[in-house]
Design a protein around this motif. Structure first.
Motif, short mmCIF file in Angstrom:
data_model
loop_
_atom_site.label_atom_id
_atom_site.label_comp_id
_atom_site.label_asym_id
_atom_site.label_seq_id
_atom_site.Cartn_x
_atom_site.Cartn_y
_atom_site.Cartn_z
N GLU A 203 15.54 -17.10 -1.49
CA GLU A 203 14.73 -17.22 -2.70
C GLU A 203 13.55 -16.26 -2.68
O GLU A 203 12.88 -16.10 -1.67
N SER A 204 13.32 -15.61 -3.79
CA SER A 204 12.16 -14.74 -3.96
C SER A 204 11.64 -14.95 -5.38
O SER A 204 11.87 -16.02 -5.96
N ALA B 57 2.41 -12.26 -3.98
CA ALA B 57 1.13 -12.97 -4.12
C ALA B 57 0.01 -12.00 -4.49
O ALA B 57 -0.85 -12.32 -5.32
N TRP B 58 0.03 -10.81 -3.91
CA TRP B 58 -0.97 -9.78 -4.22
C TRP B 58 -0.88 -9.36 -5.69
O TRP B 58 -1.89 -9.22 -6.37
N ALA B 59 0.33 -9.16 -6.18
CA ALA B 59 0.53 -8.74 -7.57
C ALA B 59 0.05 -9.80 -8.54
O ALA B 59 -0.59 -9.49 -9.56
N VAL B 60 0.34 -11.06 -8.23
CA VAL B 60 -0.12 -12.16 -9.09
C VAL B 60 -1.64 -12.17 -9.17
O VAL B 60 -2.22 -12.28 -10.26
N GLU B 61 -2.30 -12.03 -8.04
CA GLU B 61 -3.76 -12.04 -8.00
C GLU B 61 -4.34 -10.86 -8.77
O GLU B 61 -5.31 -11.00 -9.52
N CYS B 62 -3.75 -9.67 -8.61
CA CYS B 62 -4.23 -8.49 -9.34
C CYS B 62 -4.12 -8.67 -10.84
O CYS B 62 -5.04 -8.33 -11.59
N LEU B 63 -2.99 -9.19 -11.29
CA LEU B 63 -2.77 -9.37 -12.72
C LEU B 63 -3.71 -10.41 -13.31
O LEU B 63 -4.24 -10.25 -14.42
N LYS B 64 -3.97 -11.47 -12.57
CA LYS B 64 -4.93 -12.48 -13.03
C LYS B 64 -6.33 -11.89 -13.10
O LYS B 64 -7.07 -12.12 -14.06
N ARG C 8 4.18 -11.49 0.52
CA ARG C 8 2.75 -11.15 0.44
C ARG C 8 2.47 -10.22 -0.73
O ARG C 8 1.45 -10.35 -1.41
N ALA C 9 3.39 -9.29 -0.99
CA ALA C 9 3.23 -8.36 -2.11
C ALA C 9 3.29 -9.10 -3.45
O ALA C 9 2.56 -8.77 -4.39
N CYS D 144 0.39 -0.18 0.04
CA CYS D 144 1.12 0.53 1.10
C CYS D 144 0.52 0.34 2.48
O CYS D 144 1.24 0.17 3.46
N TYR D 145 -0.80 0.38 2.57
CA TYR D 145 -1.44 0.25 3.88
C TYR D 145 -1.75 -1.19 4.24
O TYR D 145 -1.71 -1.57 5.41
N GLY D 146 -2.08 -2.00 3.23
CA GLY D 146 -2.43 -3.39 3.50
C GLY D 146 -1.23 -4.29 3.71
O GLY D 146 -1.24 -5.21 4.53
N ILE D 147 -0.15 -4.03 2.94
CA ILE D 147 1.05 -4.87 3.02
C ILE D 147 2.20 -4.12 3.69
O ILE D 147 2.91 -4.67 4.52
N GLY D 148 2.37 -2.88 3.35
CA GLY D 148 3.42 -2.08 4.01
C GLY D 148 4.77 -2.22 3.34
O GLY D 148 4.86 -2.46 2.14
N ASN D 149 5.83 -2.04 4.14
CA ASN D 149 7.18 -2.07 3.56
C ASN D 149 7.47 -3.45 2.97
O ASN D 149 6.95 -4.46 3.43
N ARG D 150 8.27 -3.47 1.93
CA ARG D 150 8.55 -4.72 1.22
C ARG D 150 10.06 -4.90 1.03
O ARG D 150 10.56 -4.94 -0.08
N LEU D 151 10.75 -4.99 2.16
CA LEU D 151 12.20 -5.17 2.10
C LEU D 151 12.56 -6.44 1.34
O LEU D 151 11.87 -7.46 1.44
#
Length: 203
Positions: free
Chosen positions: A192-193, A25-32, A22-23, A7-14
């Protein structure tokens, strides 16, 4: 800690936004990092709606900027008109050339959110040129609580925005108030997402 990072590092994710990328990429890194297996992304097409610059200003009986956020999916436009304040669709009469404000006090999310979702269509059917919605929240620090809206089968699409509880009450106490709404909101179609996928295999 994870929620703070997101929430603070990335913020809104429309949908379709750079912050959503960015979110992902962040999720992929966390899961790995957590040791999940087969962490990957899967292409998916999503709608991209861009908010753009926006503002709401009361210009009569006094000049005062107001806290607002365009509703997700709204069209843009510049509208200056008198505000008609109603609590619900039962109070909504002829609104030709007016801006309708649904000043519906929060009861429950399910009860109050319908004006955020469908208010623009209801107002347009009565001739309104724009729609404002009191934030769907029980508390406010003059902050606008936004979210998605739908035009459905509306014959006209009018700009729609959420305003703070305090500003909704200000307009309710100034019958005949005139405001100027400016929104650059636009729909940029599908882009694309990705879905993020990981496996936690049993044994």
């Amino acid at each position: 800690r994870r929620l703070e990072e997101l929430c603070y590092g990335i913020g809104n994710r429309l949908s379709g936004s750079e912050s959503l990328d960015r979110a992902i990429a962040w999720a992929v890194e966390c899961l790995k990092r957590d040791g999940h297996e087969n962490v990957r992304t899967e292409k998916v097409m999503v709608p991209r709606w861009v908010r753009g610059r926006e503002s709401l200003t009361m210009i009569r009986p006094k000049t005062e900027p107001m806290a607002m956020l365009g509703l997700g999916g709204s069209v843009g436009g510049v509208v200056e008109a008198e505000v008609v304040v109603v609590r619900d669709e039962k109070e909504l009469g002829d609104a030709t050339g007016k801006i309708v404000l649904f000043n519906n006090p929060y009861v429950s999310y399910g009860e109050s959110v319908k004006y955020r979702v469908h208010g623009a269509r209801l107002a347009a059917e009565k001739g309104a040129v724009a729609c404002l919605v009191r934030s769907v929240a029980s508390r406010s620090l003059r902050s606008a609580h936004t979210g998605g809206m739908r035009y459905g089968d509306a014959k006209r699409r009018i700009p729609a925005a959420a305003i703070s509880i305090e500003d909704a009450e200000t307009l309710a106490h100034h019958p005949g108030a005139v405001v100027r709404l400016e929104m650059e909101a636009r729909d940029e179609g599908e882009v694309e997402s990705a879905n993020v996928i990981a496996e936690l295999r049993g044994r």
